[in-house]
Scaffold this motif. Structure first.
Motif, short mmCIF file in Angstrom:
data_model
loop_
_atom_site.label_atom_id
_atom_site.label_comp_id
_atom_site.label_asym_id
_atom_site.label_seq_id
_atom_site.Cartn_x
_atom_site.Cartn_y
_atom_site.Cartn_z
N LEU A 159 -17.61 38.99 1.80
CA LEU A 159 -18.57 38.34 1.20
C LEU A 159 -18.49 38.66 -0.52
O LEU A 159 -18.02 37.37 -1.09
CB LEU A 159 -19.66 38.55 1.43
N ASP A 160 -17.83 39.39 -0.37
CA ASP A 160 -18.07 40.35 -2.29
C ASP A 160 -16.46 39.60 -2.97
O ASP A 160 -16.49 40.05 -3.78
CB ASP A 160 -18.75 41.52 -2.55
N ARG A 161 -15.74 39.86 -1.74
CA ARG A 161 -14.09 40.01 -2.58
C ARG A 161 -13.58 38.57 -3.51
O ARG A 161 -14.19 37.42 -3.09
CB ARG A 161 -13.06 39.36 -1.28
N GLU A 162 -12.98 38.48 -3.93
CA GLU A 162 -12.76 37.48 -5.38
C GLU A 162 -11.39 37.06 -4.58
O GLU A 162 -10.17 37.89 -4.57
CB GLU A 162 -12.79 37.50 -6.38
N PHE A 163 -11.71 36.08 -4.95
CA PHE A 163 -10.36 35.03 -4.92
C PHE A 163 -10.41 34.83 -6.90
O PHE A 163 -10.94 34.18 -7.35
CB PHE A 163 -10.05 33.55 -4.21
N PRO A 164 -8.89 35.56 -6.84
CA PRO A 164 -8.36 35.04 -8.27
C PRO A 164 -8.72 33.33 -8.66
O PRO A 164 -7.74 32.54 -8.17
CB PRO A 164 -7.13 35.32 -8.61
N LYS B 274 -15.97 34.55 -6.75
CA LYS B 274 -16.49 35.82 -5.23
C LYS B 274 -16.36 35.02 -3.92
O LYS B 274 -16.28 33.15 -3.51
CB LYS B 274 -17.95 35.83 -5.20
N ILE B 275 -15.87 34.82 -2.91
CA ILE B 275 -16.09 33.78 -1.87
C ILE B 275 -17.36 33.37 -1.68
O ILE B 275 -17.69 32.52 -0.47
CB ILE B 275 -15.38 34.59 -0.67
N CYS B 276 -18.28 34.46 -1.31
CA CYS B 276 -20.12 34.00 -0.95
C CYS B 276 -20.04 32.60 -2.43
O CYS B 276 -20.79 31.73 -1.70
CB CYS B 276 -20.68 34.95 -0.86
N GLN B 277 -19.79 32.46 -3.09
CA GLN B 277 -19.91 31.60 -4.28
C GLN B 277 -19.12 30.59 -4.14
O GLN B 277 -19.88 29.85 -4.39
CB GLN B 277 -20.03 32.68 -5.25
N ALA B 278 -17.70 30.61 -3.27
CA ALA B 278 -16.71 29.50 -3.31
C ALA B 278 -17.68 29.18 -1.94
O ALA B 278 -17.87 26.96 -2.20
CB ALA B 278 -15.63 29.48 -3.05
N LEU B 279 -18.56 29.83 -0.97
CA LEU B 279 -18.79 28.57 0.33
C LEU B 279 -20.46 28.09 -0.50
O LEU B 279 -20.53 26.67 -0.02
CB LEU B 279 -18.88 29.63 1.27
N ILE C 46 -18.17 53.77 11.99
CA ILE C 46 -18.43 52.26 12.49
C ILE C 46 -18.96 51.61 11.45
O ILE C 46 -18.96 50.44 11.10
CB ILE C 46 -19.50 52.64 13.97
N ASP C 47 -19.47 52.50 10.50
CA ASP C 47 -20.35 52.31 9.60
C ASP C 47 -19.77 51.97 8.08
O ASP C 47 -20.22 50.45 7.68
CB ASP C 47 -22.09 52.80 9.17
N ASP C 48 -18.67 52.66 8.53
CA ASP C 48 -17.79 52.36 6.79
C ASP C 48 -16.95 50.87 7.20
O ASP C 48 -16.44 49.64 6.86
CB ASP C 48 -17.06 53.31 6.71
N ASN C 49 -16.26 50.50 8.44
CA ASN C 49 -15.94 49.61 8.84
C ASN C 49 -16.47 47.90 8.93
O ASN C 49 -16.24 47.38 8.42
CB ASN C 49 -15.66 49.68 9.95
N VAL C 50 -17.88 48.43 9.30
CA VAL C 50 -19.20 47.34 9.44
C VAL C 50 -18.85 46.02 7.78
O VAL C 50 -18.98 45.41 7.68
CB VAL C 50 -19.93 47.55 10.02
N LYS C 51 -19.24 47.66 7.35
CA LYS C 51 -19.35 47.44 5.44
C LYS C 51 -18.23 47.00 5.32
O LYS C 51 -17.97 46.17 4.53
CB LYS C 51 -19.72 48.41 4.98
N ALA C 52 -17.36 47.19 5.38
CA ALA C 52 -15.77 46.39 5.33
C ALA C 52 -15.76 45.21 5.39
O ALA C 52 -15.61 44.14 4.71
CB ALA C 52 -14.61 48.07 5.75
N ILE C 53 -16.20 44.34 6.23
CA ILE C 53 -16.46 43.14 6.86
C ILE C 53 -17.09 42.55 6.13
O ILE C 53 -17.21 41.46 5.54
CB ILE C 53 -16.62 42.80 8.50
N GLU C 54 -18.82 43.48 5.90
CA GLU C 54 -19.84 42.96 5.32
C GLU C 54 -18.54 42.55 3.59
O GLU C 54 -19.68 41.37 3.01
CB GLU C 54 -20.59 43.52 5.57
N ASN C 55 -18.46 43.41 3.56
CA ASN C 55 -17.83 43.01 1.45
C ASN C 55 -16.93 42.53 1.58
O ASN C 55 -16.51 42.10 0.27
CB ASN C 55 -17.24 44.46 1.66
#
Length: 713
Positions: free
Chosen positions: A177-182, A2-7, A166-175
């Protein structure tokens, strides 16, 4: 991963970037495209890591301790993760210092309603709560409800659908952090060389490294101090006028160790560690300085700016390395002679590695290498210089630096000061390329930009003399007839040493082309004693283009500014830059010839456009940009001067729109008010000197005003 884990792993000293990785080179558009892809859940590539308990030198202050066991080294994905670290954390990652961040990509804004991404534009974003800094969203300083409340506070009614969007878009940005780089991982058993080899292959899909950069990365893998050691020597050489990049050092090592200019993989093997360090010690302590001394003392080269291709020095370095820096006088003269031919014949302009391969083999195997190397050049084309070679050739042509070196060899002096051209001392005695027949006079006689052939003749190298800066400033637009007569009276040998025809009749404006022909013949005759080269002439009866003017580089009548008010280095608006533009305009106006300022063109002549300036003026277009310029110049010079002496246009160069400001000579001295650090204003007079606009020293003001404006007063 996950991106947050890498950082987090960067911060916790579990994931590292190796020292052989280069600087952060991504640009703002790259960062914007990455975030856009992550929001839309598009593929964004993989991470390549290497688990090892024997890591190479690491970037940053951390030093590996074997008690840590196996650690992860990031080989590919560094540019992406660095971008995310800066945008998510809002600060630089621990493995980089500020000078290694070539482009600061922080400060990206997102419209949480449309998901548009832009860097900050005040007029567009200041009063619109939908535009938010992505870093604030990642750090949860701004939430969807904060945006909705701000909209409602402005009196807007936010529907349920808009609130949800607006709520969905903000969550899409916050999410994100949980996207994964293979993640692909090189196993512990891999050696440093194997890991870097894989890094090379993977890197081919990113921002490409040169073969020399990749070789340097491999060298740094088994000799961690190599990069810093090379840089220290480059800094030392630069103080002597010899300015090189790291690539040049890699070529020199390859040439000295393997007599090759193409196969950088010779340097990849760790078995090179001892030989390379030994070769470098010899290069650093002996060979490089020896070659620099030869170039200064025998070739009359004071700075690498005078050299068209510095790679012609590589065979010379290999030869001096081979002979331990003990060349006879005859050998030195042969080296210098070949170097001159290599420059004037543009030996390494194309196919550099292949030509170096051939030439370095000759250096290795021949008993008379530079005789043989000269024969190679001769076999490709006749070496004889004809007077016609000079026709229409500007100072960018290889013949011009050859003229400079030749003049220095004859003990030529500055016409006015009498200072020798070789290694002048002090900034005000720096050498400049002066028009013998002033362009203002030639322009009035029909040699302007309206006709390409005539303009080329006005700029021809045979209409150039080498003067010190102080002499060029005082000469101004004095006619050739008057000026050369004064030089002949005060310094009789100076004209002959710069191959100026002695017949005063040729110094008259009406005989300008006869003067050029006479000087071409003088130069060809004298240069042919030790230099022989010929090139074809191709001209046509069409006006010179702006692209061609830019290609000739900055001059007394042409200057480039990359931006008007956007500070590229600091990534912010810097209104002080506008003051630099004002000074340049004033200096052009105070000159005899006027001049042209191009905004949107970098110092090296690349057309970069006006995007940054448009953005920092509130998403402006060229009309609003012109209004801003005219207001700026009106405040500085007055509306009458702005209207009568300045012409502002927006030509397109290589597909990019730039701003062209043509400045006519002023009728009276243009003095501008400049504030110091304390806000105190003083009046200053700026003039053109070469391609710069220095302040006129107070002691010289009266003489300048008398000469420049006396006839008008």
């Amino acid at each position: 991963m996950k991106i947050c884990q890498a950082l987090d792993k960067f911060d916790e000293r579990q994931l590292f970037v190796p020292a052989f990785q280069r600087e952060y080179v991504w640009k703002r558009d790259d960062a914007k495209q990455l975030i856009d892809s992550l929001i839309k859940e598009y593929p964004t590539g993989t991470m390549l890591t290497w688990e090892t308990n024997n890591p190479p030198e690491l970037k940053g202050p951390h030093k590996y301790d074997e008690k840590q066991g196996a650690v992860r080294i990031l080989l590919d994905g560094q540019q992406r993760l660095t971008t995310l670290y800066m945008l998510i954390r809002g600060e630089l990652p621990p493995y980089y210092t500020a000078p290694e961040i070539l482009n600061d990509t922080r400060g990206l804004y997102v419209n949480v309603e449309s998901l548009d991404l832009e860097y900050y534009k005040k007029l567009k974003m200041e009063n619109d709560p939908c535009w938010q800094n992505v870093t604030d969203i990642f750090q949860r300083k701004v939430r969807a409800k904060d945006v909705v409340r701000s909209l409602e506070a402005r009196g807007e009614t936010v529907s349920r659908e808009r609130d949800d969007l607006i709520d969905d878009n903000v969550k899409a940005i916050e999410n994100i952090l949980d996207r994964e780089f293979p993640e692909q991982t090189i196993p512990v058993k891999a050696s440093i060389r194997e890991a870097i080899d894989i890094f090379y292959k993977v890197n081919a899909s990113g921002v490409s490294l040169t073969e020399a950069e990749l070789a340097l990365a491999q060298i740094s893998g088994y000799w961690p101090q190599a990069r810093d050691t090379f840089k220290a020597k480059l800094t030392e050489l630069e103080t002597r006028g010899f300015s090189f990049k790291l690539d040049f050092i890699v070529y020199a090592l390859l040439a000295c160790l393997y007599h090759s200019g193409s196969n950088m993989r010779f340097l990849h093997d760790q078995a090179n560690d001892g030989p390379i360090q030994a070769a470098w010690q010899k290069l650093e302590s002996q060979t490089l300085d020896y070659v620099a001394n030869i170039m200064q003392s025998h070739a009359f080269i004071d700075h690498t700016d005078e050299i068209n291709s510095i790679y012609a020095l590589i065979p010379i370095i290999a030869y001096c390395y081979q002979l331990d820096g003990h060349l006879s006088d005859l050998q030195i003269r042969k080296v210098v002679k070949w170097f001159f031919y290599a420059q004037i014949r543009a030996r390494y302009v194309s196919q550099l590695p292949q030509k170096l391969d051939r030439d370095l083999k000759v250096v290795k195997d021949s008993s008379q290498p530079f005789d043989d190397l000269l024969q190679i050049i001769k076999d490709e084309r006749s070496l004889e210089i004809s007077p016609d070679e000079f026709v229409g050739r500007a100072i960018s042509h290889p013949l011009y630096p050859m003229m400079r070196w030749y003049f220095k060899s004859k003990g030529a002096t500055c016409f006015t000061t009498g200072i020798k051209l070789a290694r002048p001392m002090g900034k005000k005695y720096a050498l400049e390329n002066d028009h013998i027949f002033p362009f203002s006079k030639l322009k009035a006689a029909g040699y302007g930009t309206e006709n390409r052939i005539k303009y080329a003749l006005a700029q021809e190298i045979t209409n150039r003399a080498i003067l010190s800066q102080i002499a060029n400033r005082t000469k101004s637009a004095t006619t050739a007839e008057t000026y050369l007569a004064e030089v002949a009276a005060n310094n009789p040998e100076a004209l002959a040493r710069q191959c100026i025809p002695a017949d005063p009749d040729l110094w008259k404006l009406e005989n300008y082309e006869r003067f050029l022909q006479a000087r071409r013949e003088m130069l060809a005759a004298e240069l042919n004693t030790f230099l022989n080269s010929i090139t074809d002439l191709s001209v046509s009866d069409v006006p010179i283009t702006l692209e061609e003017m830019i290609a000739e580089g900055e001059s007394e009548e042409l200057e480039f500014k990359q931006t008007l008010r956007w500070d590229v280095k600091e990534g912010r608006v810097n209104k002080e830059l506008e003051g630099v533009v004002v000074k340049t305009i004033a200096a052009f106006a105070n000159s005899f010839n006027g001049g042209t300022l191009l905004i949107g063109v970098s110092d090296n002549g690349d057309s970069v456009g006006l995007e940054h300036d448009f953005a920092c003026l509130g998403d402006a277009d060229k009309d609003r940009f012109e209004i801003h310029l005219r207001n700026l110049f009106g405040q500085s010079f007055g509306q009458n001067f702005t209207a009568s002496k300045l012409k502002i246009s927006f030509p397109e160069v290589t597909g990019v729109e730039i701003c062209q400001i043509d400045v006519n000579p002023a009728d009276a001295a243009v003095v501008i008010a400049v504030s110091d650090k304390n806000g105190l204003k003083s009046e200053k007079l700026y003039v053109r000197s070469g391609n710069s606009s220095p302040e006129m020293p107070l002691s010289e003001v009266q003489a300048f005003l008398s000469k420049r404006f006396g006839a008008l007063a």
